[in-house]
Design an enzyme around this catalytic site. Structure first.
Site, PDB file in Angstrom:
ATOM      1  N   GLU A   1      34.531  44.144  39.439  1.00  0.00           N
ATOM      2  CA  GLU A   1      35.108  43.418  38.326  1.00  0.00           C
ATOM      3  C   GLU A   1      34.024  42.984  37.366  1.00  0.00           C
ATOM      4  OE1 GLU A   1      36.809  40.320  40.842  1.00  0.00           O
ATOM      5  OE2 GLU A   1      35.466  38.845  39.973  1.00  0.00           O
TER       6      GLU A   1
ATOM      7  N   HIS B   1      30.742  35.293  44.540  1.00  0.00           N
ATOM      8  CA  HIS B   1      30.931  34.787  43.182  1.00  0.00           C
ATOM      9  C   HIS B   1      32.059  33.764  43.108  1.00  0.00           C
ATOM     10  CE1 HIS B   1      33.782  38.155  43.569  1.00  0.00           C
ATOM     11  NE2 HIS B   1      34.557  37.478  42.740  1.00  0.00           N
TER      12      HIS B   1
ATOM     13  N   HIS C   1      34.336  40.576  47.246  1.00  0.00           N
ATOM     14  CA  HIS C   1      35.292  41.681  47.366  1.00  0.00           C
ATOM     15  C   HIS C   1      34.642  42.879  48.054  1.00  0.00           C
ATOM     16  CE1 HIS C   1      37.734  39.392  44.603  1.00  0.00           C
ATOM     17  NE2 HIS C   1      36.808  39.467  43.673  1.00  0.00           N
TER      18      HIS C   1
ATOM     19  N   ARG D   1      37.697  35.098  51.021  1.00  0.00           N
ATOM     20  CA  ARG D   1      37.290  33.746  50.668  1.00  0.00           C
ATOM     21  C   ARG D   1      36.210  33.264  51.630  1.00  0.00           C
ATOM     22  NH1 ARG D   1      42.733  31.779  50.446  1.00  0.00           N
ATOM     23  NH2 ARG D   1      43.270  32.622  48.408  1.00  0.00           N
TER      24      ARG D   1
HETATM   25 ZN    ZN Z   1      36.560  38.052  42.159  1.00  0.00          ZN
END
Ligand code: ZN
Length: 317
Positions: free
Chosen positions: A122, A179, A104, A199
């Protein structure tokens, strides 16, 4: 001191469920949620994001959405909060298959390249996992050219840092961290209110439409933090003090695990508290709650009375 009853101020939201190619049915079987048919991967429990803006079932703003309540009553209900959107998003993820290898952006990159979106920081609390389950956090390329080469060559096992996981583990995922949550894992995610995912690799899977989901290699190469040190374990080492274990605190959020056995009061000094009951049952300011219940407590409540036998994840700004 607030003059209104705390119970009347507690915001109860209707969770929103998202179908995912890697999703399962445990949001129903483990948490008892009434979920749609199919592979359900995500429960957005506290969210005002445009891709899933929760309806308020009880409390201030009942019948409207969380984004509306934020816009209308930010200064009164969520005193001290700034910003044009509710900043956090609380999810439960059921990974029956592997999630894509992803990364991200931070706020600066997302603002510039993703129409003013927030970046996505996150963190994951492992609610449960199958024996032998693992997770991917971090990568081993030292710079952009090396990462491009390793992606191009499909050298995934050499590139990706895979870590064994256990129930109760915790992982902080900063922007720029490659991740992936892997199969057999139930996770509670606390994150910035953002839905921007780049992605890197999707295991050459096909979506329901028979096509691969898009990859975002250039953006990934842009945002990966090449200096980051990858973790080897998610074991929580912070001490538990009076039932509270500090899991993470950064410029976006603070996340604690709270264990209640009997009665416990939480002081509320922030614009809001997000509460998720992850085990057991009890009461929050007199409201009966059980595993799978999420509550948003605004700044107008300055003491949160917890009672019962339960475990919660609590977050605030
Ligand atoms: Zn994520």
């Amino acid at each position: 001191m607030s003059t209104v009853s705390p119970l009347s101020q507690i915001i109860q939201l209707k969770p929103i469920f998202h179908q995912k190619i890697w999703g399962g049915r445990r949001l129903e079987t483990v948490f008892g949620y009434d979920i749609p048919e199919g592979k359900i991967g995500e429960c957005w429990a506290i969210s005002a994001h445009p891709n899933g803006d929760c309806l308020i079932e009880a409390g201030p703003g009942m019948g409207g959405t969380l984004s509306k309540l934020w816009a209308a009553q930010r200064d009164t209900l969520f005193a001290g909060a700034t910003g044009d959107r509710f900043p956090l998003l609380i999810k439960i993820l059921d990974a029956d298959g592997d999630l894509s290898i992803q990364v991200h952006p931070d706020d600066a990159y997302a603002t510039e390249h993703e129409n003013g979106s927030l970046g996505k920081r996150e963190c994951w609390y492992v609610l449960d996992c199958e024996p032998g389950a693992t997770i991917i956090v971090g990568q081993r390329a030292h710079n952009r050219a090396e990462l491009a080469e390793m992606i191009e060559g499909g050298r995934w096992s050499e590139l990706l840092n895979e870590v064994p996981i256990h129930k109760g583990d915790f992982f902080q995922i900063d922007p720029g961290t490659v991740h992936a949550i892997k199969a057999g894992t139930l996770i509670l995610e606390t994150q910035q209110s953002s839905d921007v995912t780049y992605r890197v690799y999707d295991y050459d899977r096909l979506g329901d439409d028979g096509k691969p989901r898009p990859l975002h290699i250039q953006q990934s190469l842009d945002v990966v933090d090449y200096d980051q040190v990858a973790p080897t374990s998610g074991t929580v080492t912070a001490p538990e003090v009076d039932g509270v274990t500090g899991l993470e605190s950064n410029s976006c959020y603070t996340v604690d695990r709270v264990r209640v056995s009997g009665i416990k009061n939480l002081e509320q000094h922030w614009p809001f508290l997000c509460l998720s009951v992850i085990d057991g049952a009890g009461e929050v300011c007199g409201l009966p709650v059980a595993k799978g219940k999420h509550l948003l407590v605004p700044a107008t409540v300055d003491q949160v009375e917890l009672a019962g036998d339960m475990e919660l994840i609590v977050s605030h700004l």
